[in-house]
Design an enzyme around this catalytic site. Structure first.
Site, PDB file in Angstrom:
ATOM      1  N   LYS A  11       0.816  -1.210   0.000  1.00  0.00           N
ATOM      2  CA  LYS A  11       0.000   0.000   0.000  1.00  0.00           C
ATOM      3  C   LYS A  11       0.860   1.276   0.000  1.00  0.00           C
ATOM      4  O   LYS A  11       2.039   1.236   0.363  1.00  0.00           O
ATOM      5  CB  LYS A  11      -0.951  -0.049   1.200  1.00  0.00           C
ATOM      6  N   TYR A  51     -12.219  -2.044  -4.590  1.00  0.00           N
ATOM      7  CA  TYR A  51     -12.797  -2.229  -3.254  1.00  0.00           C
ATOM      8  C   TYR A  51     -14.318  -2.132  -3.252  1.00  0.00           C
ATOM      9  O   TYR A  51     -14.922  -1.861  -2.198  1.00  0.00           O
ATOM     10  CB  TYR A  51     -12.201  -1.212  -2.282  1.00  0.00           C
ATOM     11  N   PHE A  59     -15.609   3.247   5.920  1.00  0.00           N
ATOM     12  CA  PHE A  59     -14.220   3.582   5.568  1.00  0.00           C
ATOM     13  C   PHE A  59     -13.949   3.585   4.068  1.00  0.00           C
ATOM     14  O   PHE A  59     -12.825   3.839   3.642  1.00  0.00           O
ATOM     15  CB  PHE A  59     -13.244   2.640   6.293  1.00  0.00           C
ATOM     16  N   THR A  93      -5.967  -7.487  10.280  1.00  0.00           N
ATOM     17  CA  THR A  93      -6.214  -6.234   9.549  1.00  0.00           C
ATOM     18  C   THR A  93      -5.621  -5.031  10.287  1.00  0.00           C
ATOM     19  O   THR A  93      -4.999  -4.162   9.672  1.00  0.00           O
ATOM     20  CB  THR A  93      -7.737  -6.026   9.368  1.00  0.00           C
ATOM     21  N   ASN A 114      -2.264  -0.460   6.521  1.00  0.00           N
ATOM     22  CA  ASN A 114      -1.782  -1.688   7.144  1.00  0.00           C
ATOM     23  C   ASN A 114      -0.809  -2.451   6.244  1.00  0.00           C
ATOM     24  O   ASN A 114      -0.744  -3.669   6.269  1.00  0.00           O
ATOM     25  CB  ASN A 114      -2.974  -2.559   7.579  1.00  0.00           C
ATOM     26  N   HIS A 117      -2.215  -5.623   1.165  1.00  0.00           N
ATOM     27  CA  HIS A 117      -3.493  -6.292   0.907  1.00  0.00           C
ATOM     28  C   HIS A 117      -3.230  -7.778   0.697  1.00  0.00           C
ATOM     29  O   HIS A 117      -2.178  -8.152   0.190  1.00  0.00           O
ATOM     30  CB  HIS A 117      -4.125  -5.701  -0.363  1.00  0.00           C
ATOM     31  N   GLU A 128      -8.838 -10.414  -8.596  1.00  0.00           N
ATOM     32  CA  GLU A 128      -7.907  -9.318  -8.299  1.00  0.00           C
ATOM     33  C   GLU A 128      -6.648  -9.404  -9.156  1.00  0.00           C
ATOM     34  O   GLU A 128      -6.144  -8.374  -9.619  1.00  0.00           O
ATOM     35  CB  GLU A 128      -7.563  -9.346  -6.805  1.00  0.00           C
TER      36      GLU A 128
END
Ligand code: ATP
Ligand code: MG
Length: 139
Positions: A11, A51, A59, A93, A114, A117, A128
């Protein structure tokens, strides 16, 4: 039967914090084979599509802003029982709850940022991976 493919992203914040190399080393040390990989960047629209399952969650807007805020690494990983093995390897998570030594415990800063993914099912691993790569690149 469990599949042997999962999909991951490093990320934006982990990238910005300079953890790309350490995270890739850790993935390889964990016995995950990198089948396909690219340094890329999501638009807001692409992050919203990726997402979309979370679109009703509070969120969603913040997450998709964050995920489109800078470069990411996208990669397809191979290992026996890859989806569960990778989820175990990256940790919970929320990095504050992730087991010691996991990627999220080491490199995540908060529940949104975090570090990485990981796909949650064999079916989503394929969806994905196909979002980022042509089939010939990872099959
Ligand atoms: P991922 O799908 O990224 O591997 P996950 O399966 O552990 O993570 P999900 O519930 O699918 O968690 O949430 C997707 C992502 O949304 C999380 O990785 C995190 O970045 C973000 N997220 C989840 N819960 C929250 C929250 N309460 N507040 C902010 N961001 C969140
Ligand atoms: Mg998930």
């Amino acid at each position: 039967m469990a599949g042997n493919i999962t999909f991951t992203m490093i990320k934006p914040k982990a990238m910005a914090n300079g953890h790309m190399g350490n995270i890739l080393s850790k993935i390889i040390e964990g016995g995950f084979k990198i089948k396909a990989m690219k340094l890329t960047r999501l638009t807001k629209e692409q992050a919203m599509e990726f997402y979309a399952v979370h679109k009703e969650r509070p969120f969603y807007n913040g997450l998709t802003d964050f995920m489109s805020s800078g470069p990411i690494i996208a990669a397809v990983l191979e290992k026996e029982n890859a989806v569960q093995a990778y989820r175990d390897y990256i940790g919970a998570t929320n990095p504050a709850e992730a087991a010691e030594g996991t990627i999220r415990a080491l490199y995540g800063t908060d529940i949104e940022a975090n570090a990485v993914h990981g796909s949650d099912s064999d079916e989503n691993a394929v969806i994905e991976s196909s979002f980022f790569f042509a089939k010939r690149e990872w099959v």
